[in-house]
Design an enzyme around this catalytic site. Structure first.
Site, PDB file in Angstrom:
ATOM      1  N   THR A  28      14.611   4.321   8.690  1.00 35.68           N
ATOM      2  CA  THR A  28      15.513   3.185   8.898  1.00 35.68           C
ATOM      3  C   THR A  28      14.867   1.897   8.404  1.00 35.68           C
ATOM      4  O   THR A  28      13.747   1.570   8.779  1.00 35.68           O
ATOM      5  CB  THR A  28      15.869   3.055  10.395  1.00 35.68           C
ATOM      6  OG1 THR A  28      16.487   4.267  10.822  1.00 35.68           O
ATOM      7  CG2 THR A  28      16.802   1.879  10.629  1.00 35.68           C
TER       8      THR A  28
ATOM      9  N   GLN B 160      -0.576  -9.259  -6.759  1.00 33.20           N
ATOM     10  CA  GLN B 160      -1.054 -10.635  -6.910  1.00 33.20           C
ATOM     11  C   GLN B 160      -0.325 -11.385  -8.024  1.00 33.20           C
ATOM     12  O   GLN B 160      -0.386 -12.614  -8.087  1.00 33.20           O
ATOM     13  CB  GLN B 160      -2.566 -10.649  -7.177  1.00 33.20           C
ATOM     14  CG  GLN B 160      -3.420 -10.099  -6.049  1.00 33.20           C
ATOM     15  CD  GLN B 160      -3.393 -10.968  -4.802  1.00 33.20           C
ATOM     16  OE1 GLN B 160      -2.945 -12.114  -4.815  1.00 33.20           O
ATOM     17  NE2 GLN B 160      -3.886 -10.418  -3.685  1.00 33.20           N
TER      18      GLN B 160
ATOM     19  N   THR C 201       0.833  -1.203   0.000  1.00 36.90           N
ATOM     20  CA  THR C 201       0.000   0.000   0.000  1.00 36.90           C
ATOM     21  C   THR C 201       0.867   1.251   0.000  1.00 36.90           C
ATOM     22  O   THR C 201       0.585   2.221  -0.705  1.00 36.90           O
ATOM     23  CB  THR C 201      -0.942   0.001   1.209  1.00 36.90           C
ATOM     24  OG1 THR C 201      -1.869  -1.088   1.089  1.00 36.90           O
ATOM     25  CG2 THR C 201      -1.734   1.306   1.297  1.00 36.90           C
TER      26      THR C 201
ATOM     27  N   CYS D 227      -8.689  -6.245   2.879  1.00 37.82           N
ATOM     28  CA  CYS D 227      -8.132  -4.954   3.290  1.00 37.82           C
ATOM     29  C   CYS D 227      -9.219  -3.938   3.611  1.00 37.82           C
ATOM     30  O   CYS D 227      -9.096  -2.761   3.287  1.00 37.82           O
ATOM     31  CB  CYS D 227      -7.218  -4.416   2.207  1.00 37.82           C
ATOM     32  SG  CYS D 227      -5.813  -5.504   1.894  1.00 37.82           S
TER      33      CYS D 227
END
Length: 376
Positions: free
Chosen positions: A235, A177, A73, A316
């Protein structure tokens, strides 16, 4: 609470590969910051560099084209929001069947969003796309998914590449996918950017990547401290990235050994005659189907009680079970769409899993029909 015995929801997330688990644990044992120049930092940097090569290998990309992110995302948002800014885009082009990550990122740009319709087989209307590309003024950012997460429909990416690639417009592909199951060949094909995910191929959740061509190198979302060659600040989660790399290396052989296409064909052959399977040209690991009159919410709860984990579409949406915008875009009647179930297989799937699902779903149908008979 006991863990479900049979997991058939790989399009949501695939179980952790043993190789990824080992790499994750080894990475967690290291201390330091990958940007530090001392020995501890260099050891973490080496993990990341190794993983970059492993992910690049599976994506058909060059090592320098891989930008690690915290999720697919995030990669999608960087490509669309950051890309719209970097390329001075004047509008975003998506399809009516895109994942929410794509549609929400497109909306977040504040630019006009042009939506390409889906045909009844789940493929985008290439004629409409061609018309938009030919007539729309300005710079378009075309953002399309290669494989639909709900139906498994594979978009004709070669034809899309031929339509968009030679133009001045930008092409971003959501390959989440497709990654590991199709040949992305990123370095040698038209897309300017692609997004991929770790947990779809047996890595832990929390790591993804954006693939970028050199001319898209200024696409930014998180500036930060110059990590990832200045393309994504923060990081790096070295242990997660190491696990992603290990999964990318191990996944193809394990996926091939599972022979998911044969298992999916066996499942489809066992469905009742009245079942409707959605989508035309589909990836071989997923089947989205409906039996009229058997609502997906009811069937999923019944299957869950039997220890069978499947879904009705995208995972989702905060656990919500609602009507599928993908099936609606394909013209599926609402009363049929609300009966849709998605069964998706992966590297850990077995013939016993399919036998268990067939038996479990048959028992659900038997009880449902008995209730309907009593009601009549």
């Amino acid at each position: 609470m006991t863990r479900p015995a049979i997991y058939l929801d790989h399009n949501a997330a695939s179980p952790l590969l043993p190789e990824a688990r080992s790499a994750l644990l080894a990475g967690l044992d290291l201390v330091g910051n990958p940007s530090s120049v001392h020995g501890h930092g260099r050891a973490l940097r080496n993990l990341i560099d190794t993983a970059r090569g492993q992910v690049a290998g599976l994506a058909g990309a060059e090592r320098k084209q891989v930008v690690f992110t915290g999720s697919a995302t995030e990669a999608i948002t960087q490509a669309i929001v950051g890309g719209a800014k970097a390329f001075a885009s004047t509008a975003i082009v998506i399809s009516a069947g895109e994942h929410a990550a794509v549609t929400k990122a497109a909306e977040a740009t504040g630019l006009p969003v042009i939506t390409i319709r889906l045909l009844s087989d789940g493929c985008i209307d290439l004629d409409q796309l061609a018309g938009v590309i030919a007539t729309e003024e300005g710079n378009l950012l075309v953002a399309l998914g290669w494989v639909n997460n709900e139906t498994g429909v594979v978009q004709p990416m070669g034809r899309i590449n031929a339509l968009v690639g030679p133009t001045r417009h930008t092409l971003f592909v959501d390959a989440v996918q497709a990654f590991g199951k199709l040949d992305l060949a990123f370095a040698s094909t038209a897309p300017d950017m692609m997004a991929i995910s770790g947990h779809k191929i047996g890595a832990p959740a929390g790591v993804g990547a954006l693939l970028v061509k050199a001319h898209a190198d200024l696409v930014r979302l998180i500036p930060g401290g110059g990590q990832e060659q200045g393309r994504r600040g923060g990081t790096e989660a070295a242990a997660l990235i190491a696990a992603f790399g290990a999964a990318a290396e191990a996944f193809p052989a394990r996926y091939a050994a599972a022979d998911v296409e044969t298992l999916t064909a066996k499942l489809q052959a066992a469905l009742p005659a009245e079942a409707v399977v959605f989508g035309g040209a589909r990836l071989g690991n997923v089947i989205n189907f409906a039996v009229p009159g058997v609502k997906s919410a009811t069937a999923m709860m019944a299957l869950d009680l039997l220890g069978l984990s499947v879904s009705s579409g995208s995972a989702c949406s905060s656990g919500k079970v609602g009507p599928s915008h993908v099936l609606a875009a394909m013209g599926v009647a609402p009363e049929l769409a609300e009966c849709a179930l998605r069964v998706s297989l992966g590297w850990s799937s077995t013939a016993d899993d399919i036998d268990a699902f067939i038996a479990g779903y048959q028992s659900v149908l038997t009880r449902q029909r008995a209730r309907q008979g009593q009601a009549a």
